[in-house]
Design a protein around this motif. Structure first.
Motif, PDB file in Angstrom:
ATOM      1  N   LEU A   4      -2.485   5.590 -15.115  1.00 60.19           N
ATOM      2  CA  LEU A   4      -1.168   5.138 -14.698  1.00 60.19           C
ATOM      3  C   LEU A   4      -0.916   3.747 -14.393  1.00 60.19           C
ATOM      4  O   LEU A   4      -0.130   2.720 -14.822  1.00 60.19           O
ATOM      5  CB  LEU A   4      -0.274   6.094 -14.218  1.00 60.19           C
ATOM      6  N   GLN A   5      -1.588   3.415 -13.362  1.00 57.82           N
ATOM      7  CA  GLN A   5      -1.431   2.141 -12.605  1.00 57.82           C
ATOM      8  C   GLN A   5      -2.818   1.508 -12.042  1.00 57.82           C
ATOM      9  O   GLN A   5      -3.344   2.028 -11.113  1.00 57.82           O
ATOM     10  CB  GLN A   5      -0.599   2.464 -11.262  1.00 57.82           C
ATOM     11  N   ILE A   6      -3.413   0.740 -12.941  1.00 60.94           N
ATOM     12  CA  ILE A   6      -4.822   0.148 -12.509  1.00 60.94           C
ATOM     13  C   ILE A   6      -4.582  -0.633 -11.394  1.00 60.94           C
ATOM     14  O   ILE A   6      -5.820  -0.555 -10.529  1.00 60.94           O
ATOM     15  CB  ILE A   6      -5.365  -0.448 -13.925  1.00 60.94           C
ATOM     16  N   CYS A   7      -4.048  -1.590 -11.212  1.00 62.29           N
ATOM     17  CA  CYS A   7      -3.765  -2.559 -10.150  1.00 62.29           C
ATOM     18  C   CYS A   7      -2.478  -2.260  -9.381  1.00 62.29           C
ATOM     19  O   CYS A   7      -1.320  -2.631  -9.429  1.00 62.29           O
ATOM     20  CB  CYS A   7      -3.591  -4.104 -10.864  1.00 62.29           C
ATOM     21  N   ALA A   8      -2.701  -1.517  -8.167  1.00 60.09           N
ATOM     22  CA  ALA A   8      -1.550  -1.371  -7.298  1.00 60.09           C
ATOM     23  C   ALA A   8      -1.321  -2.673  -6.392  1.00 60.09           C
ATOM     24  O   ALA A   8      -2.187  -3.219  -6.197  1.00 60.09           O
ATOM     25  CB  ALA A   8      -2.197   0.040  -6.358  1.00 60.09           C
ATOM     26  N   PRO A   9      -0.179  -2.429  -5.786  1.00 60.77           N
ATOM     27  CA  PRO A   9       0.209  -3.681  -5.253  1.00 60.77           C
ATOM     28  C   PRO A   9      -0.750  -4.017  -3.824  1.00 60.77           C
ATOM     29  O   PRO A   9      -0.548  -3.178  -3.174  1.00 60.77           O
ATOM     30  CB  PRO A   9       1.590  -3.692  -4.957  1.00 60.77           C
ATOM     31  N   CYS A  10      -1.571  -5.201  -3.770  1.00 61.66           N
ATOM     32  CA  CYS A  10      -2.191  -4.996  -2.619  1.00 61.66           C
ATOM     33  C   CYS A  10      -1.749  -5.556  -1.411  1.00 61.66           C
ATOM     34  O   CYS A  10      -2.024  -5.016  -0.072  1.00 61.66           O
ATOM     35  CB  CYS A  10      -3.505  -6.002  -2.736  1.00 61.66           C
ATOM     36  N   PRO A  11      -0.836  -6.590  -1.453  1.00 58.55           N
ATOM     37  CA  PRO A  11      -0.102  -7.133   0.000  1.00 58.55           C
ATOM     38  C   PRO A  11       0.337  -6.067   0.850  1.00 58.55           C
ATOM     39  O   PRO A  11      -0.021  -6.078   2.057  1.00 58.55           O
ATOM     40  CB  PRO A  11       0.812  -8.135  -0.575  1.00 58.55           C
ATOM     41  N   PRO A  12       1.183  -5.126   0.327  1.00 64.17           N
ATOM     42  CA  PRO A  12       1.760  -4.204   1.296  1.00 64.17           C
ATOM     43  C   PRO A  12       0.715  -3.140   1.852  1.00 64.17           C
ATOM     44  O   PRO A  12       0.847  -2.732   2.930  1.00 64.17           O
ATOM     45  CB  PRO A  12       2.972  -3.288   0.739  1.00 64.17           C
TER      46      PRO A  12
END
Length: 288
Positions: free
Chosen positions: A145-153
């Motif tokens: 569903l979401q290959i690239c999760a948000p990295c900064p947080p």
């Protein structure tokens, strides 16, 4: 909505205004059958703001274990309640659950949102606490569903010592929310009825019989500059007959409105309540 799109049937558990919009375990049990896979509850609730007690949450955990199904416990707004922790399910020895109750990991799926508590909603960073066996399957599903999760947080929250520092800000924000809820309750016109209140929200019944909330909310936005969401935005089509079968009249259930006190100042809440005082005169409506 996602479950419906996947062809999974959702069965609503209706709540009642005269019970503070709190769900009933006995009503829930009547809905369980051989095809039931999980019970899902949200506390503090959206849209009603109702806060479920630790005892009530424990009763739902017992019910889920009785039928060997999952309890999905969505606590997105858990940091904005007065009593911490909100329940004892995660305690080493659950004092409010029967002795026969096994570890919460056997069937509880806990959901949480850093986005609300830590105030970065655009990053959509959440948390799931569950059985390690279940988490393996969830990881596979999320990869699809979401290959690239948000990295900064994720990198920020993983920093040693950062979360304890941020907790102070969260506690201050929770106290500010409590004050705003009190202001809203104090300044709301007396013929507007608060059914439940907590988290970000207050669920309020307006006093104009025969005027659906969806109609009034449009006029509030266009003519008085007050933005609130009608209960119709949170319900499935055809909910009316279901509610009326439970003894809730149409002139009552169609008038509920969700107000949010999360992102407004104390003075703005007073201004909003002042504009609600003007509804009857300005909008030409007659209150009951």
């Amino acid at each position: 909505m996602t479950l419906n799109l996947l062809g999974i049937k959702t069965v609503p558990l209706h709540t009642r205004a005269n019970e503070g919009f709190l769900p009933s375990t006995s009503d829930c049990e009547k809905l369980i059958n051989s095809r039931t896979k999980a019970i899902a509850i949200v506390t503090p609730n959206n849209p009603t703001g109702a806060i479920y007690s630790s005892e009530l949450i424990s009763k739902f955990a017992e019910l889920a274990q009785k039928y060997k199904i999952a309890l999905v416990l969505d606590e997105t707004y858990r940091d904005f309640v007065d009593t911490m922790p909100p329940h004892t399910l995660f305690a080493p020895f659950q004092t409010e659950v029967s002795k026969s109750t096994s570890s919460w990991r056997s069937n509880v799926i806990h959901l949480f949102s850093f986005s609300k508590s830590y105030r970065f909603p655009g990053h959509r960073l959440g948390l799931i606490a569950a059985s390690p066996d279940l988490l393996k399957h969830l990881t596979i599903t999320l990869d699809c569903l979401q290959i690239c999760a948000p990295c900064p947080p994720q990198l920020a929250l993983a920093s040693p010592g950062l979360l304890p520092i941020l907790r102070q800000s969260i506690q201050a924000n929770a106290q500010s929310l409590k004050i705003r809820h009190n202001i809203f309750r104090t300044h709301l016109p007396p013929n507007w009825t608060i059914g439940s209140q907590g988290g970000y929200f207050a669920f309020v019944k307006h006093p104009f019989v025969g005027i659906p909330a969806i109609t009034l909310c449009q006029r509030l936005a266009e003519e008085l500059g007050v933005l609130a969401l009608p209960m119709q935005f949170f319900c499935y089509d055809g909910i009316g007959p279901d509610l009326e079968s439970l003894g809730q009249s149409r002139t009552d259930w169609e008038r509920w409105i969700r107000f949010s006190v999360a992102n407004v100042s104390d003075d703005m809440i007073k201004q909003v309540c002042g504009r609600l005082h003007e509804c009857e005169r300005h909008l030409g409506l007659k209150a009951e």
